[in-house]
Motif scaffolding. Sequence first.
Motif, PDB file in Angstrom:
ATOM      1  N   SER A 378       0.818  -1.215   0.000  1.00 48.96           N
ATOM      2  CA  SER A 378       0.000   0.000   0.000  1.00 48.96           C
ATOM      3  C   SER A 378       0.855   1.270   0.000  1.00 48.96           C
ATOM      4  N   ARG A 380       2.810   3.475  -2.097  1.00 45.99           N
ATOM      5  CA  ARG A 380       2.889   3.618  -3.542  1.00 45.99           C
ATOM      6  C   ARG A 380       4.142   4.377  -3.937  1.00 45.99           C
ATOM      7  N   HIS A 404       3.616  15.439  -8.489  1.00 42.37           N
ATOM      8  CA  HIS A 404       4.722  14.730  -7.834  1.00 42.37           C
ATOM      9  C   HIS A 404       4.142  13.689  -6.890  1.00 42.37           C
TER      10      HIS A 404
ATOM     11  N   TRP B 180      -3.842  16.154  12.665  1.00 39.58           N
ATOM     12  CA  TRP B 180      -3.528  15.340  11.489  1.00 39.58           C
ATOM     13  C   TRP B 180      -2.494  14.254  11.841  1.00 39.58           C
ATOM     14  N   ASN B 181      -1.454  14.665  12.537  1.00 38.92           N
ATOM     15  CA  ASN B 181      -0.394  13.713  12.865  1.00 38.92           C
ATOM     16  C   ASN B 181      -0.856  12.632  13.839  1.00 38.92           C
ATOM     17  N   LEU B 184      -2.584  10.273  11.738  1.00 40.86           N
ATOM     18  CA  LEU B 184      -1.567   9.593  10.923  1.00 40.86           C
ATOM     19  C   LEU B 184      -0.915   8.475  11.725  1.00 40.86           C
ATOM     20  N   LEU B 185      -0.506   8.795  12.928  1.00 39.52           N
ATOM     21  CA  LEU B 185       0.174   7.801  13.756  1.00 39.52           C
ATOM     22  C   LEU B 185      -0.781   6.670  14.117  1.00 39.52           C
ATOM     23  N   ALA B 188      -1.099   4.591  11.079  1.00 39.55           N
ATOM     24  CA  ALA B 188       0.185   3.969  10.756  1.00 39.55           C
ATOM     25  C   ALA B 188       0.416   2.769  11.673  1.00 39.55           C
ATOM     26  N   ARG B 191      -1.965  -0.272  10.816  1.00 34.35           N
ATOM     27  CA  ARG B 191      -2.310  -0.463   9.411  1.00 34.35           C
ATOM     28  C   ARG B 191      -2.309  -1.933   8.983  1.00 34.35           C
ATOM     29  N   ASN B 233      -4.596  11.484  -7.057  1.00 32.35           N
ATOM     30  CA  ASN B 233      -3.479  12.178  -6.394  1.00 32.35           C
ATOM     31  C   ASN B 233      -3.498  13.664  -6.697  1.00 32.35           C
ATOM     32  N   SER B 378       1.576  19.499  -0.313  1.00 30.64           N
ATOM     33  CA  SER B 378       2.360  18.283  -0.524  1.00 30.64           C
ATOM     34  C   SER B 378       1.541  17.027  -0.247  1.00 30.64           C
ATOM     35  N   ARG B 380      -0.956  14.784  -1.639  1.00 31.08           N
ATOM     36  CA  ARG B 380      -1.454  14.623  -2.999  1.00 31.08           C
ATOM     37  C   ARG B 380      -2.764  13.853  -2.998  1.00 31.08           C
ATOM     38  N   HIS B 404      -3.589   2.730  -7.299  1.00 32.18           N
ATOM     39  CA  HIS B 404      -4.453   3.446  -6.366  1.00 32.18           C
ATOM     40  C   HIS B 404      -3.627   4.501  -5.649  1.00 32.18           C
ATOM     41  N   PRO B 406      -2.160   6.487  -2.268  1.00 34.05           N
ATOM     42  CA  PRO B 406      -1.641   5.898  -1.034  1.00 34.05           C
ATOM     43  C   PRO B 406      -2.742   5.757   0.021  1.00 34.05           C
ATOM     44  N   LEU B 407      -2.764   4.599   0.645  1.00 31.59           N
ATOM     45  CA  LEU B 407      -3.857   4.275   1.554  1.00 31.59           C
ATOM     46  C   LEU B 407      -3.823   5.082   2.849  1.00 31.59           C
ATOM     47  N   LEU B 408      -2.633   5.200   3.434  1.00 30.48           N
ATOM     48  CA  LEU B 408      -2.547   5.815   4.758  1.00 30.48           C
ATOM     49  C   LEU B 408      -3.170   7.205   4.770  1.00 30.48           C
ATOM     50  N   GLU B 409      -2.793   8.024   3.819  1.00 29.60           N
ATOM     51  CA  GLU B 409      -3.337   9.378   3.757  1.00 29.60           C
ATOM     52  C   GLU B 409      -4.851   9.380   3.515  1.00 29.60           C
TER      53      GLU B 409
END
Lengths: 527, 527
Positions: A378, A380, A404, B180-181, B184-185, B188, B191, B233, B378, B380, B404, B406-409
């Motif tokens: 996952s 990418r 990007h 957000w972080n 994210l954590l 992460a 996951r 993206n 940044s 995407r 696809h 990125p899954l995490l985001e």
Amino acid sequence: MDFLIHVDQTSGVALHRQIYDSIRGAILSGRLRSGEKLPSTRALSKTLGIARATVTMSFDSLLSEGYIEASVGAGTFVSRALPEELMRPAVQSIDPASLEVITPKVKARIRGRKRKDGSEPGSSGEASSAGDPDKVQGYRLSWYATALRSRQWLNFSAEEPAVQLSFGRPAMTEFPMRVWNQLLLHHARKRNLGILDSPANAAGFMPLREQLAAYLSRVRAVACQPEQVIIVNGSQQGIDLVARVLIDRGDDVCIEDPGYIGAQKAFEGQGANVLPIPVDKQGIVVEAMKEREIIQPGFSPQLIYVTPSHQSPTGVVLSVPRRLELISFARRVGAYIVEDDYDSEYRYKGRPIPALAGLDHAGTVVYIGTLSKVLFPSLRLGYLVVPLDLAEVFTRAKWLADRHSPLLEQQVLCDFIRLGHLERHVRRMRNLYDQKRKLVIESLKQHFGSAATVLGDAAGINVVVRIASVLNDHEIVERAKAAGIGISSTAHCYLSQPPRGEFQINYAHLKEEAIDMCIEKLAEIAL
Amino acid sequence: MDFLIHVDQTSGVALHRQIYDSIRGAILSGRLRSGEKLPSTRALSKTLGIARATVTMSFDSLLSEGYIEASVGAGTFVSRALPEELMRPAVQSIDPASLEVITPKVKARIRGRKRKDGSEPGSSGEASSAGDPDKVQGYRLSWYATALRSRQWLNFSAEEPAVQLSFGRPAMTEFPMRVWNQLLLHHARKRNLGILDSPANAAGFMPLREQLAAYLSRVRAVACQPEQVIIVNGSQQGIDLVARVLIDRGDDVCIEDPGYIGAQKAFEGQGANVLPIPVDKQGIVVEAMKEREIIQPGFSPQLIYVTPSHQSPTGVVLSVPRRLELISFARRVGAYIVEDDYDSEYRYKGRPIPALAGLDHAGTVVYIGTLSKVLFPSLRLGYLVVPLDLAEVFTRAKWLADRHSPLLEQQVLCDFIRLGHLERHVRRMRNLYDQKRKLVIESLKQHFGSAATVLGDAAGINVVVRIASVLNDHEIVERAKAAGIGISSTAHCYLSQPPRGEFQINYAHLKEEAIDMCIEKLAEIAL
């Protein structure tokens, strides 16, 4: 006024908003018609028992948004610029037939219109997916879209079986996720949100490109400059960019047969004339291309796509003589070689063979690297190494494709390589996968005996097995599925007549105890 | 043997590896020639004073990798299958001229070869970037690549000025990065690395698609099903996919003039016949397309690309009557409307106007949404909302493009919306940006007086200002740059003759005190 303004003092929605909504709704639904006169704000405020300023506020909004217009001395009217037909309630329903009512003329016109290039993307002989693939509700799609719609698509089951042998997934439980997450958090906390937002950086985060260039030189004998490295979202984007930058409709493109379907589809999407080249125990049969040259003088394929480290799907490793022969042939006929170097990290017999990109120094090879199978799918991220004179055009193509790749993951990966985690992880996994691989082979020998032949076990994270069974492929797949085992035959990878009973066994993510159980079960089913 | 095997007992590199490396190096550099006989392992072990088993190990590797071959009873030879020409040392150097030495025949053949479709992508009249854009070292690139190479490209400076007015960046210091972080954590850590690795999920993480469908219905009056939402993206990928799925070479495509260059380039890359349509105070002038219909009977553009919430670059908001007129026109002529709804979140005057996708219910509109300007560039992530009957083909195109996003985001964004953070953040920013916007306008009035006219300040995170100056645009840009201010004229957004002195002022990311200082400085320069 023959429409009602509903005002609810207790609803919590501001009154001026309620008035606005009612009038706007009446206009859009056609209850208030274009040119129709509205009551004055004074009259409306009286009727509704609401302060005039509130009503005026609603009218101002409607005015500024063009729903209504004011005529000095004459009052306020529903805008005359609103096209009548859109006001009809019919348009508000999601009835696809409504289009036909509105635009029979258009449909007829489109039907009579021919593709400007006269070609027929759907004419590959394969079954069309549904009706006329070239049209959607009377609209025409592009040649590309039509190619995607008309050709048989990848058809994977949505449900996940208990044991899945079909996909090449790494042993995800073994991934040093703690280290990765520490780096992730580190960069997430200190991130400079502005950087990378410029076309110059479409090729990626420069420190990562430097790390990858050094990594490739260490492990794949590829000598390249960081400027040649283009960061992409996994190898599929690499393939897609290569297809777009190198292939025109009608170009001859040589691919391995059997081969990787994601590449085949991308090349077909660009309109390539895809030529299947057979694969033997040494990899792609260059001789077959030379023979074609004799039959077809001037034969000059635009590119040759190969998976030399671990041929997809057979697992054959392209031999060194064949590598050199391929480079020599490609140069002679003016073809690019596209080297999809997936699975190069895991080689169990002998030393790693240098990449084609490491053997060539004349700008013949475009190299595609992926980290999905080494890290986790996952994520990418992948990369291209392109001849220096193509770096600029690939960077532009990447910018147009999506500007990007995500920065955060690039920063994390950069550190992951720099701090030695990547190579450490690969070394550890190589031993682990080697054990699993041996187990698969032993287990096949034990349960299948001479009824199974193993191919492609020198590298990668899967083997291909040919099974002599009374059942056909479909029956084996279905019975395995019923037993909770997902398995795919390689038949869909062949452009020529596929052999019977050839299956992929992806073992990297399986627990050791699952391997034997699963193969025993398959033997019960197939034999 | 006229080559030396260097063996260093103290080097730390295994001896068998050293022998292998020496022989392989000699073969690849041409010092050992194809067919040449190697000494026996016995002789070599004696010469080098090394155990025979060690030498045998090296030979086995070389044998298995095809560098050498054994002939029973006759000894071991450098593989005869290695093409001679690749063994020459010249090939090892990175001299681009080497290709010319090797393949003059090929070059001549390619030179004589014509594009199969006979068209000339570089013939748009713009200056070519360098030499023959159609050729790289004798290789031919695709029409697409040639279009990218030959046309004038975006030209942004690599250095970042102290104050940058050129790009639409959000106030990144205001972003709730801690929240957000945390998300994210959280994701992460837990996951599931396997999910999303299937073509069925190329359209994105379903819970996020559901959140976005609900969000669009709340804030943009777009009623759609989650199945219509395709995660991409960022909006550039959305534009690119739209271009690929809808446009064929030679298709008429209407764009706003001035307009968004990233879209223009993507459409040109597909070979569209790009038609600039003027923009007035109400947005794209639909009447101009109707006039074209009269001149060119049967005029039927394939798509019409618009930025209705905040026209790029002028900032004009497409009025409701114009919206309805546009939809009506598009349906009549059978054109898709591509609605790039960037900057829709920030509207300062009046209520948000419903998106075109909310006004249309007949599958005419493809909607492109972005979150880069609301969250941070940044990241995407963006999305498409496509007519239901196009969802499948867009999903296939997305799979081929990069499988696809990125899954995490996607997971993080999903929670960010679900927990109300997105709308909270937008509300906060709307107030903040409104203050900055007012400051920009006041400051322009104060320092420029009647020499500056402000456009497009009703929405978005920038305004356009027309400056009456004795200097030309280039002089203003250069002098501003020297003063540490990055500013871009809108001239590059025009296909028609651009007006003089029209500049974008992106203010969202500026500190309040910087705004006035910066505009004062610009006035000093320009007036």
